[in-house]
Design an enzyme around this catalytic site. Structure first.
Site, PDB file in Angstrom:
ATOM      1  NE  ARG B 251      37.860  61.772  84.348  1.00 41.05           N
ATOM      2  CZ  ARG B 251      37.582  62.163  82.955  1.00 41.05           C
ATOM      3  NH1 ARG B 251      37.468  63.411  82.480  1.00 41.05           N
ATOM      4  NH2 ARG B 251      37.819  60.973  82.292  1.00 41.05           N
ATOM      5  CG  HIS B 255      33.215  64.541  81.822  1.00 39.54           C
ATOM      6  ND1 HIS B 255      33.741  65.319  82.471  1.00 39.54           N
ATOM      7  CD2 HIS B 255      31.992  64.682  81.530  1.00 39.54           C
ATOM      8  CE1 HIS B 255      32.924  66.449  82.161  1.00 39.54           C
ATOM      9  NE2 HIS B 255      31.747  65.767  81.574  1.00 39.54           N
ATOM     10  CE1 TYR B 264      38.877  60.257  78.816  1.00 40.34           C
ATOM     11  CE2 TYR B 264      36.993  59.729  77.695  1.00 40.34           C
ATOM     12  CZ  TYR B 264      37.517  60.346  78.721  1.00 40.34           C
ATOM     13  OH  TYR B 264      36.810  60.884  79.567  1.00 40.34           O
TER      14      TYR B 264
HETATM   15  C1  LIG Z   1      30.274  76.240  77.520  1.00 41.90           C
HETATM   16  C2  LIG Z   1      30.155  74.571  77.773  1.00 41.90           C
HETATM   17  N1  LIG Z   1      30.904  73.980  76.900  1.00 41.90           N
HETATM   18  C3  LIG Z   1      30.937  72.734  76.714  1.00 41.90           C
HETATM   19  C4  LIG Z   1      30.208  71.896  77.823  1.00 41.90           C
HETATM   20  C5  LIG Z   1      30.443  70.431  77.841  1.00 41.90           C
HETATM   21  N2  LIG Z   1      31.270  70.066  79.015  1.00 41.90           N
HETATM   22  C6  LIG Z   1      30.848  69.714  80.248  1.00 41.90           C
HETATM   23  S1  LIG Z   1      31.925  69.440  81.396  1.00 41.90           S
HETATM   24  C7  LIG Z   1      33.420  69.650  80.254  1.00 41.90           C
HETATM   25  C8  LIG Z   1      34.616  69.437  80.282  1.00 41.90           C
HETATM   26  C9  LIG Z   1      35.201  70.054  81.622  1.00 41.90           C
HETATM   27  O1  LIG Z   1      36.441  69.877  82.002  1.00 41.90           O
HETATM   28  P1  LIG Z   1      37.036  70.507  83.095  1.00 41.90           P
HETATM   29  O2  LIG Z   1      36.912  72.025  83.161  1.00 41.90           O
HETATM   30  O3  LIG Z   1      38.484  69.876  82.966  1.00 41.90           O
HETATM   31  O4  LIG Z   1      36.482  69.780  84.334  1.00 41.90           O
HETATM   32  P2  LIG Z   1      36.424  68.355  85.052  1.00 41.90           P
HETATM   33  O5  LIG Z   1      35.212  67.796  84.456  1.00 41.90           O
HETATM   34  O6  LIG Z   1      37.452  67.859  84.331  1.00 41.90           O
HETATM   35  O7  LIG Z   1      36.409  68.530  86.553  1.00 41.90           O
HETATM   36  C10 LIG Z   1      32.614  70.039  78.982  1.00 41.90           C
HETATM   37  C11 LIG Z   1      33.368  70.070  77.671  1.00 41.90           C
HETATM   38  C12 LIG Z   1      29.633  72.754  78.771  1.00 41.90           C
HETATM   39  N3  LIG Z   1      29.040  72.503  79.734  1.00 41.90           N
HETATM   40  N4  LIG Z   1      29.624  74.143  78.660  1.00 41.90           N
END
Ligand SMILES: Cc1ncc(C[n+]2csc(CCOP(=O)(O)OP(=O)(O)O)c2C)c(N)n1
Ligand SMILES: Cc1ncc(C[n+]2csc(CCOP(=O)(O)OP(=O)(O)O)c2C)c(N)n1
Ligand SMILES: [Mg+2]
Ligand SMILES: [Mg+2]
Lengths: 329, 336, 329, 336
Positions: B251, B255, B264
């Site tokens: 990444r 985020h 972090y």
């Molecule tokens: C059910 C739910 N919980 C929390 C969130 C908030 N949220 C959005 S993206 C994310 C992290 C996702 O991480 P990952 O699955 O590793 O995907 P990446 O963004 O790293 O590609 C979170 C906690 C959400 N969108 N939906």
């Protein structure tokens, strides 16, 4: 016309509709060979096989989520959740996904899906806290969902046909106490009961009782009792909880000027609150008494022991008492 | 992996045009992503989730599928994937700027919630991993109609922790449905590192527990991803069931535009991921194979930049949604 | 007294309470080193470490379910759900488990648990459909749960203290639009705001506006506008959604005889329905006008584009219009 | 496994008294279960979920733990488990008959929803597999107080399909928490056979995907279960983290008193499971080892029967719950 029970009306309607439309599939826990824990899907597996009558893993979010996907791709899934009490694990799929699919895609995608679930408790249903709930108010708050609850075998058929043919997700709740307790005439043809239309099941000029589900029958019994004293109560079966039939609600309330809203679900924040609020706002000038509500007390659900369960349930007595309060006002 | 112009660069027989096409798709994804981030800093695009570092995975996967026939249920990071399937830069810019022609949602959803019915890119919401179950349901419909299309669904490694992910893999395995579960593992879920997300080194280790094959692939290697996804799609098409594919990504950006990963992540870690830019890597490979040189690369880059410029101009000229439409499409027509 | 924002009041209260009571733990997505996506838990990890400030996996049912277990075993967990929109995956743990734990065990087991979540949308919060919802009505229908929504930094502190010390599960919703928009005086001591008490935030004799959350501030603005024409509106901040402060609601409605209920959440089946139904039933004789309700229209949530979002949001204008309707009645 | 009186029968050194105690616990579970089913047929006990066929698993697990110190989060089939931990037959009969002294819920819940605070048996609801997460939370509390107790939670193989099961195992593995996940695999979830519940042969295969040990044990072998659970508990106590244990059981009765398994199971299958009655097996083993003879076995049986008779009399004499208490305990005291 044939006479049958409510569960039989559900079952034969599924059978008919699967015969008529090959896009219709049924999925859920134990819906296959066993035919569902209440027999609502009995015979379907025999008639349509594994591919259209699918015993799912024990996973409600999975059942609804997979049904949503199937609907997106052109099928017409009818998902069964074994008891409405076990819908909460699927809440995200219902609220976040099914309900918002059309809106969030400007109508490009849609989700014609029925989720059937037995609800309610009461006499001879030893369901206790987790086999007795009525959770319709939660879904009735969610734009994008429709909610129907039949109170007769004929409506069970007509509303199920409407639900399966509806272009949007419909929650279809079947009250367990009505499954076999009551038989009724069911029209043989393709008789749809449109979603969103209440029914006057008993006429009366002195007060209106707005209700639905198993409580309809208790309300009619209570209305018959007070009629003995010359107080004639119109009983309206809402049948659809979302969208509510505002026109019918308002017309009946305006006609009688006295309104009782009654349901088995917990009173606080229940469907009755919305119905009462509509009446209070729209019929203010016509009201001769406060809009009364009765419903389940502030306890989590219906306990196992009958002595405790009786505290929860309305029954004709409490409805009668509320109607007499209106009469005396 | 050695590439030569004459011999096909891998067993799947990709020719030069295809390879350059893939490279171009990666460049386009990157430039569009960078542009949206500029628009964000200018206060014009309120929210961005960047695909930077995931381009090889996304383009490799897209190239292994039949665009418009196979179904795609993406997640918010799949800018390059959806571009490679056929969405246009302007589609994404409409969304970024909240303009009415946004084909995904008419600017009802945040950008990054891709949808296109003609391309069979299915609308997704924001609730992480819900779409993984929809993919299974679509595969069920495919199977019931005896079609040969497959379904690709993606999520991050964080998304694998949700119950829906589990329920989906289990169901797909039981029914041997034609679904590819592609996990784009960038080792972070917002600020939560993989070690707090799971106690295993590889997401693909989960596959055996469902009874399906699991593959970990270097997600910075576009051709490796292409091969792995292609093989899984082949299996799925012939009735051999689902596959869990884990693509190891980096990444490169925070985020989202609301996040600052320097708060972090180790500086050393952030430097290290920069060394794994999949664009640099593919370019080097193509150059080493004599399939691309500096001026050709520059030409691709500037053509992509022009495309993005034009798209931006078109998007900026587009109207915002008409408030009169705000209440439309809550329910469909034809219900009783 | 110190002046601070609402999010800062949440943060410092957590910090204080964790210092005071070592049973208090915080868990949720990104609550650790990052300090939460809105900074509500910033500094906690530094102060109390990994064991008490736990970055959870991305799994909301897990967060709530683990928090329930921890509460059963004597801890005082404060779980953060990143956005209220992501509470639905945890609905089963909340409705079936947290809410019923005490009742089903006759008070032998209990579940003192706080679930914090940012809610709401509106100005400058580009949240769109899944980062803007207000889902309190769903929980307010569930016996066994409590629901609070502060509208000021002082209440944020006082209600959070009450929630953490409460013996039962409390949902504590923080409106995102208030996080930093508004600063306010916060008492320094151990100032609990009891759950279940509404507050009169503006006095008035001509009408009552019952509201909560960010809408309180819009209602006060609207009240100030109509006051210019001599129509004095009492604005009541409900603060607690379950249990509602019935006494305060009824007293204010009886005093003014005209009532508007306003909230950001979807109108149909919202908290306003329950409030309006209470007023309609209890204050019938005192009412000089129909109980009016305003709230979110029947669209799933707040869209991304500002032009569409504006259709959803109430704002002082719509509240003012409703108040003028009451004035004219 | 060969048992002799002199040599300890297994590495864990169980003496005769312990072994006979385990046998007695199994017999008591069986007889009580049978009694409740008679009461059901008499119309006195509205609802029953039978433990028959699971007794070896349940008693073996209970015997490997420290009753009253280790925490138990059972499921509705764990009659013999909760008895072995210390609940009394009369406690279960109060529940079966819906009487006020039911310690689990005061007859608010269906029978089979066991709870006892002194025994650290935690209240569970009916929603399948939710308790698996509570077990993890309790383990978190144990860890935070640096205690050495462990948590045992059980569910059926059907329950493993729920998202909560996944989220729980993942969390426990990440934090290496002292939890034992015991899956009582009787190959049916009501009518749904294991093959429609998962595409794997052994639930324990899931463990590796979470990064914890997984063990499949013959759930009809009480000593094997005792050993496996004991070892896992030992690991958990010493900080080595959770274990997934699958015990292969048979379901001798229908799912519940509302079900009739002859409608969906082969007669041959139903005959076959009868051959795997864990009580017969343990009795044969104990007899072969010279630890039990016919008359001792009869004595145990009749003592258990007396215990159940007495309990039934006590339960039948107990009052039903007072309706005046129906609204109590929705909220606690001391809230603001
Ligand atoms: C059910 C739910 N919980 C929390 C969130 C908030 N949220 C959005 S993206 C994310 C992290 C996702 O991480 P990952 O699955 O590793 O995907 P990446 O963004 O790293 O590609 C979170 C906690 C959400 N969108 N939906
Ligand atoms: C969430 C939820 N869904 C469905 C049910 C209905 N139900 C109760 S037990 C059961 C089958 C459980 O099977 P398994 O987990 O294998 O345990 P077993 O009964 O075989 O011991 C089902 C479907 C439930 N109680 N909770
Ligand atoms: Mg990630
Ligand atoms: Mg089983």
């Amino acid at each position: 016309m044939t006479t049958m029970t409510l569960v039989e009306a559900v079952r034969t309607t599924l059978l008919d509709e699967m015969g008529r439309d090959e896009r219709v599939i049924v999925l859920g826990e134990d819906v296959g060979v066993k035919g569902g824990v209440f027999g609502a899907t009995a015979g379907l597996h025999q008639a349509f096989g594994d591919a259209r009558v699918i015993d799912s893993p024990l996973a409600e979010s999975g059942i609804v989520g997979v049904a949503i996907g199937a609907a997106l791709a052109g099928l017409r899934p009818v998902a069964e959740i074994q008891f409405v009490d076990f819908i909460p694990p699927a809440m995200d799929q219902l609220i976040s996904e099914a309900a918002k699919m059309r809106y969030r895609s400007q109508g490009v995608w849609s989700c014609p899906l029925v989720v059937r679930a037995p609800c309610g408790g009461g006499v001879h249903v030893h369901g206790a806290l987790y086999h007795s709930q009525s959770l319709e108010a939660i879904f009735a708050h969610v734009p994008g969902l429709k909610v129907v609850i039949p109170s007769t075998p004929a409506d069970a058929k007509g509303l199920l046909l409407a639900a399966i043919r509806d272009p949007d997700p419909v929650l279809y709740f079947e009250h367990k106490a009505l499954y076999r307790a009551l038989s009724g005439e069911v029209p043989t043809g393709d008789q749809v009961v449109p979603i969103g239309q209440a029914a006057v099941v008993r006429e009366g000029r002195d007060a209106t009782c707005l209700t639905y589900g198993a409580t309809v029958h208790e309300a009619v019994a209570a209305a018959d009792r007070v009629a003995a004293d010359g107080f004639e109560v119109e009983v309206v079966d809402l049948r659809t909880i979302r969208p509510l039939d505002r026109a019918q609600i308002v017309a009946s309330a305006n006609r009688t000027g006295k309104v009782l809203v009654a349901h088995e679900a917990n009173l606080i924040g229940g469907v009755g609150a919305e119905v009462a609020a509509i009446v209070a706002e729209e019929c203010f000038e016509q009201l001769d008494a406060p809009v009364l509500r009765i419903g389940g007390p502030a306890m989590p659900a219906i306990p196992f022991a009958e002595s405790l369960a009786a505290v929860y349930c309305l029954g004709p007595d409490r409805i009668e008492a509320a109607l007499r309060k209106l009469a005396a006002y | 992996m050695a590439l030569t112009e004459s011999a096909p660069p891998d067993a799947r027989g990709l020719d030069r045009a295809t390879l350059i096409g893939m490279y171009r798709a990666m460049v386009l994804g990157r430039l569009l992503d960078e542009r949206v981030m500029v628009l964000n800093r200018q206060g014009l695009a309120p929210f961005v989730t960047s695909c930077q570092g995931h381009e090889a995975t996304q383009v490799g996967a897209a190239a292994a599928l039949r665009a418009g026939a196979d179904w795609i249920l993406p997640y918010y990071r799949d800018l390059a994937l959806t571009l490679a399937i056929g969405m246009r830069p302007v589609d994404h810019l409409f969304a970024a700027l909240g303009r009415a022609p946004d084909p995904s949602s008419g600017a009802r959803q945040m950008p990054g919630h891709f949808s296109s019915r003609p391309l069979r890119i299915v609308t997704t919401g924001s609730s992480v991993a819900t779409q993984v179950l929809h993919a299974v349901g679509i595969a069920l419909a495919i199977r019931s109609r005896q079609e040969t299309d497959v379904v690709l669904t993606t999520c991050g490694e964080g998304g694998t922790s949700e119950g829906d992910f589990h329920e989906a893999l289990n169901w797909a395995a039981i029914h041997r449905l034609p679904v590819l579960f592609l996990v784009e593992n960038n080792h972070y879920a917002i600020s939560v590192p993989q070690s707090r997300q799971m106690a295993i080194a590889r997401v693909a280790e989960r596959a055996a527990g469902y009874g399906m094959p699991g593959v970990t692939v270097d997600g910075g290697d576009v051709l490796a991803v292409h091969r792995v996804v292609g093989e899984a799609a082949e299996r799925a098409r012939t009735g051999a069931g689902p596959t869990l594919i884990e693509a190891l990504c980096v990444r490169l950006q925070s985020h989202s535009s609301d996040d600052d990963q320097r708060r972090y992540r180790d500086p050393a870690d952030l430097l290290d991921v920069r060394q794994h830019d999949p664009l640099d890597r593919f370019r080097t490979e193509l150059e080493a194979a004599g399939l691309l040189d500096g001026s050709a690369a520059d030409a691709i880059r500037s053509a992509c930049r022009d495309e993005v410029d034009l798209a931006q101009a078109e998007a900026e000229a587009a109207p915002v949604p008409d408030p009169a439409t705000a209440l439309a499409h809550v329910y469909g027509e034809g219900g009783s």
